[in-house]
Design a protein around this motif. Structure first.
Motif, PDB file in Angstrom:
ATOM      1  N   MET A  64       0.573  -1.175   0.093  1.00  0.00           N
ATOM      2  CA  MET A  64      -0.119  -0.197   0.063  1.00  0.00           C
ATOM      3  C   MET A  64       0.791   1.227  -0.044  1.00  0.00           C
ATOM      4  O   MET A  64       1.614   1.459   0.842  1.00  0.00           O
ATOM      5  CB  MET A  64      -1.063  -0.050   1.106  1.00  0.00           C
ATOM      6  CG  MET A  64      -2.048  -1.291   1.320  1.00  0.00           C
ATOM      7  SD  MET A  64      -3.196  -0.614   0.074  1.00  0.00           S
ATOM      8  CE  MET A  64      -4.032   0.681   0.659  1.00  0.00           C
ATOM      9  N   ALA A  65       0.607   2.116  -0.886  1.00  0.00           N
ATOM     10  CA  ALA A  65       1.314   3.442  -0.950  1.00  0.00           C
ATOM     11  C   ALA A  65       0.718   4.293   0.257  1.00  0.00           C
ATOM     12  O   ALA A  65      -0.328   4.218   0.592  1.00  0.00           O
ATOM     13  CB  ALA A  65       1.157   4.160  -2.354  1.00  0.00           C
ATOM     14  N   ASP A  66       1.630   5.110   0.650  1.00  0.00           N
ATOM     15  CA  ASP A  66       1.363   6.214   1.711  1.00  0.00           C
ATOM     16  C   ASP A  66       0.335   7.149   1.088  1.00  0.00           C
ATOM     17  O   ASP A  66       0.639   7.473  -0.213  1.00  0.00           O
ATOM     18  CB  ASP A  66       2.546   6.941   2.028  1.00  0.00           C
ATOM     19  CG  ASP A  66       3.603   6.052   2.919  1.00  0.00           C
ATOM     20  OD1 ASP A  66       3.041   4.938   3.514  1.00  0.00           O
ATOM     21  OD2 ASP A  66       4.508   6.472   3.160  1.00  0.00           O
ATOM     22  N   VAL A  67      -0.656   7.613   1.838  1.00  0.00           N
ATOM     23  CA  VAL A  67      -1.814   8.498   1.556  1.00  0.00           C
ATOM     24  C   VAL A  67      -1.104   9.884   1.756  1.00  0.00           C
ATOM     25  O   VAL A  67      -0.822  10.166   3.044  1.00  0.00           O
ATOM     26  CB  VAL A  67      -3.096   8.359   2.294  1.00  0.00           C
ATOM     27  CG1 VAL A  67      -3.889   9.351   2.016  1.00  0.00           C
ATOM     28  CG2 VAL A  67      -3.422   6.763   1.928  1.00  0.00           C
ATOM     29  N   ILE A  68      -1.048  10.687   0.901  1.00  0.00           N
ATOM     30  CA  ILE A  68      -0.349  12.037   1.008  1.00  0.00           C
ATOM     31  C   ILE A  68      -1.156  13.137   0.591  1.00  0.00           C
ATOM     32  O   ILE A  68      -2.271  12.787  -0.338  1.00  0.00           O
ATOM     33  CB  ILE A  68       1.031  12.277   0.287  1.00  0.00           C
ATOM     34  CG1 ILE A  68       0.658  11.932  -1.181  1.00  0.00           C
ATOM     35  CG2 ILE A  68       2.110  11.173   0.675  1.00  0.00           C
ATOM     36  CD1 ILE A  68       2.179  12.085  -2.209  1.00  0.00           C
ATOM     37  N   ASP A  69      -1.127  14.407   1.241  1.00  0.00           N
ATOM     38  CA  ASP A  69      -1.824  15.598   0.472  1.00  0.00           C
ATOM     39  C   ASP A  69      -0.802  16.472  -0.209  1.00  0.00           C
ATOM     40  O   ASP A  69       0.480  16.194   0.001  1.00  0.00           O
ATOM     41  CB  ASP A  69      -2.626  16.305   1.759  1.00  0.00           C
ATOM     42  CG  ASP A  69      -3.392  15.494   2.519  1.00  0.00           C
ATOM     43  OD1 ASP A  69      -4.309  14.866   1.929  1.00  0.00           O
ATOM     44  OD2 ASP A  69      -3.432  15.424   3.670  1.00  0.00           O
ATOM     45  N   TYR A  70      -1.383  17.348  -0.979  1.00  0.00           N
ATOM     46  CA  TYR A  70      -0.396  18.090  -1.621  1.00  0.00           C
ATOM     47  C   TYR A  70      -0.987  19.409  -2.369  1.00  0.00           C
ATOM     48  O   TYR A  70      -2.332  19.494  -2.306  1.00  0.00           O
ATOM     49  CB  TYR A  70       0.052  17.313  -3.060  1.00  0.00           C
ATOM     50  CG  TYR A  70      -0.794  17.031  -4.305  1.00  0.00           C
ATOM     51  CD1 TYR A  70      -1.042  18.079  -5.064  1.00  0.00           C
ATOM     52  CD2 TYR A  70      -2.046  16.028  -4.063  1.00  0.00           C
ATOM     53  CE1 TYR A  70      -2.040  17.814  -6.163  1.00  0.00           C
ATOM     54  CE2 TYR A  70      -2.854  15.841  -5.225  1.00  0.00           C
ATOM     55  CZ  TYR A  70      -2.974  16.826  -6.042  1.00  0.00           C
ATOM     56  OH  TYR A  70      -3.982  16.749  -6.913  1.00  0.00           O
ATOM     57  N   LYS A  71      -0.194  20.200  -2.921  1.00  0.00           N
ATOM     58  CA  LYS A  71      -0.807  21.367  -3.481  1.00  0.00           C
ATOM     59  C   LYS A  71       0.205  21.830  -4.419  1.00  0.00           C
ATOM     60  O   LYS A  71       1.323  21.864  -4.400  1.00  0.00           O
ATOM     61  CB  LYS A  71      -0.962  22.669  -2.603  1.00  0.00           C
ATOM     62  CG  LYS A  71      -0.030  23.247  -1.857  1.00  0.00           C
ATOM     63  CD  LYS A  71      -0.504  24.285  -0.884  1.00  0.00           C
ATOM     64  CE  LYS A  71       0.898  24.677   0.140  1.00  0.00           C
ATOM     65  NZ  LYS A  71       0.326  25.820   0.948  1.00  0.00           N
TER      66      LYS A  71
END
Length: 257
Positions: A1-8
């Motif tokens: 499972m890939a890490d769940v990341i936030d971005y802009k």
């Protein structure tokens, strides 16, 4: 499972992407892409899984090493990566794209930990040897977010089943694995010799999503090199050299002659 990341994504023509990380989350990026990072971020450069994986990335035009950025502090951490030349950053949610996506070589920018970058090749070796960017491609595989960079303006299309698009190999940024990809020689001697578009075109056949780029890096580099050769008048000598300098100066807008 890939890490769940936030971005802009920040900016317009020279974009950068800022990734927000929770404790113990990681993002992987090409060596040299990092712009800045906050406290608590640990940077570690490696082959990303052994010698073979490093060699695979080198084949696709990426660096032999890859850098992981892990947030080891408390609360939210952040790290930002910059695009290598004017263009746009594309977010690919591989979970919604069937678990994999094909990209132009050297377009990968960064991805959540758990996303794999693998080389993939065109079917026609003969055409591939003359196809430039179209011969070696990258496959992004996993179940998280990956980010690629496209030069110039992005054109997004959804090809219907059987719909065909012929395109310069360098103008392809990324496409779904369901899209049939092939490259072939341009017909006609004069087209190949004087057309200025290369002797190979790519054919994309739907169904599937594709992303095109208006300014491939190879085209930008060619223009820069041509301008540099034209402006470098100091290397020419003698009467012929002087004449070349005068002509070049007039055509280039230099009024000192």
């Amino acid at each position: 499972m890939a890490d769940v990341i936030d971005y802009k994504i920040i900016g317009n023509e020279m974009q950068l992407i800022e990734i927000e990380l929770d404790p113990r989350e990681s993002v992987r990026a090409e060596v040299g892409a990092m712009m800045y990072m906050g406290p608590g971020i640990k940077m570690e450069t490696s082959t990303g899984g052994g010698l073979l994986k490093g060699l695979k990335r080198a084949i696709t035009g990426e660096g032999f090493f890859i850098t992981s950025f892990t947030h080891e502090g408390e609360g939210k951490g952040y790290v930002a990566f910059g695009a290598p030349y004017p263009g746009k950053i594309i977010c690919l949610d591989l979970t919604q794209l069937g678990g994999s996506f094909i990209c132009q070589k050297d377009s990968f920018l960064c991805a959540a930990k758990g996303i794999e970058v693998e080389p993939t090749f065109t079917k026609k070796i003969g055409a591939g040897l003359f196809g430039g960017e179209g011969f070696i491609l990258q496959k992004l595989r996993g179940d998280g977010l990956a980010f690629v960079h496209a030069g110039g303006t992005i054109i997004e299309k959804d090809l219907k089943a059987g719909e065909v698009l012929r395109i310069d190999t360098g103008c392809i940024c990324a496409f779904a694995e369901s899209v049939n990809y092939d490259i072939g020689f341009v017909g006609g001697f004069k087209n190949a010799l004087f057309g200025g578009e290369g002797i190979v075109l790519a054919t994309l056949r739907g169904p599937g999503k594709i992303f095109l780029q208006s300014l491939p890096f190879s085209r930008l580099a060619d223009r820069v090199m041509a301008a540099a050769r034209f402006q470098n008048r100091d290397e020419s000598t003698g009467i012929g050299g002087f004449g070349g300098k005068v002509i070049g100066g007039v055509l280039g807008g230099d009024r000192s002659f």
